[in-house]
Scaffold this active site. Sequence first.
Site, PDB file in Angstrom:
ATOM      1  N   ALA A   1      32.077  -5.914 -34.096  1.00  0.00           N
ATOM      2  CA  ALA A   1      32.043  -4.597 -33.471  1.00  0.00           C
ATOM      3  C   ALA A   1      32.116  -4.736 -31.952  1.00  0.00           C
ATOM      4  O   ALA A   1      31.797  -5.782 -31.388  1.00  0.00           O
ATOM      5  CB  ALA A   1      30.761  -3.872 -33.859  1.00  0.00           C
ATOM      6  N   CYS A   2      32.547  -3.669 -31.323  1.00  0.00           N
ATOM      7  CA  CYS A   2      32.611  -3.571 -29.876  1.00  0.00           C
ATOM      8  C   CYS A   2      31.220  -3.834 -29.304  1.00  0.00           C
ATOM      9  O   CYS A   2      30.253  -3.356 -29.877  1.00  0.00           O
ATOM     10  CB  CYS A   2      33.093  -2.168 -29.509  1.00  0.00           C
ATOM     11  N   PRO A   3      31.069  -4.587 -28.279  1.00  0.00           N
ATOM     12  CA  PRO A   3      32.019  -5.180 -27.355  1.00  0.00           C
ATOM     13  C   PRO A   3      32.306  -6.655 -27.622  1.00  0.00           C
ATOM     14  O   PRO A   3      32.841  -7.341 -26.755  1.00  0.00           O
ATOM     15  CB  PRO A   3      31.321  -5.020 -26.009  1.00  0.00           C
TER      16      PRO A   3
ATOM     17  N   ASP B   1      38.247  -3.947 -34.744  1.00  0.00           N
ATOM     18  CA  ASP B   1      37.583  -2.787 -34.166  1.00  0.00           C
ATOM     19  C   ASP B   1      38.579  -2.027 -33.296  1.00  0.00           C
ATOM     20  O   ASP B   1      39.126  -2.591 -32.343  1.00  0.00           O
ATOM     21  CB  ASP B   1      36.390  -3.233 -33.321  1.00  0.00           C
TER      22      ASP B   1
END
Length: 156
Positions: free
Chosen positions: A71-73, A98
Site C-alpha cells: 500500500a501507499c507510500p 496500488d
Amino acid sequence: MSAKGNLNTTIYAPHQVCLQQSLSDTEQVKIASLLRLLPTYCINYIESTEALDHTQPVIKVKGMVDGRGLACPMPLLKTKVALRSVVSGESLYVVATDPNSQADITAFCHQSRQTNDGELLLLTVNQTTTGQETDSTLTKTSDTIFHFIITKTDSN
C-alpha cells in the site's frame, strides 16, 4: 488518459531493455516476465547487449522494486531507497499494484526537475497492464499492474 496522466513524462518509442549483469538470474527472469506484459510499442526486450540496435533508445536496468501488494507510500519509499544504487545512465524498474503509486512516482520524478542537485529522474516508461503475471519463481495475480522505468540522467 486521466487528468493525473497530464504530469506524465513518459517517452514512447519501442525501447530496448538491457538487463545489467549485476542482476541475479532470478531477478532477470522475473523482470523479463513482467516486461513481456507491456505492449510492443513500449518495450522491445533484448537479452544480450550484442543484439542491441544502438540506433534506438536502450534502457539499462540495474535493479527492480517489486511493490506489488504494497500500500501507499511503500512502493515510492522502496523506489527512493533503490535509486541510491543507480548511477546516471542506468534505470530502475518498478512495479506496483496500488493505484496511488502512479501519481506518487510520477510526481516524484517530476519534482526531481525542480531541484538543482545535478541529477534528474526521467520516467521513461509509465504503463498500466491488466491481467495475470506468472513465472516459475513466483505467481502473483492482479487486475492492474503499474510499470515504471526510472532513468537517472545528468542535468548538464
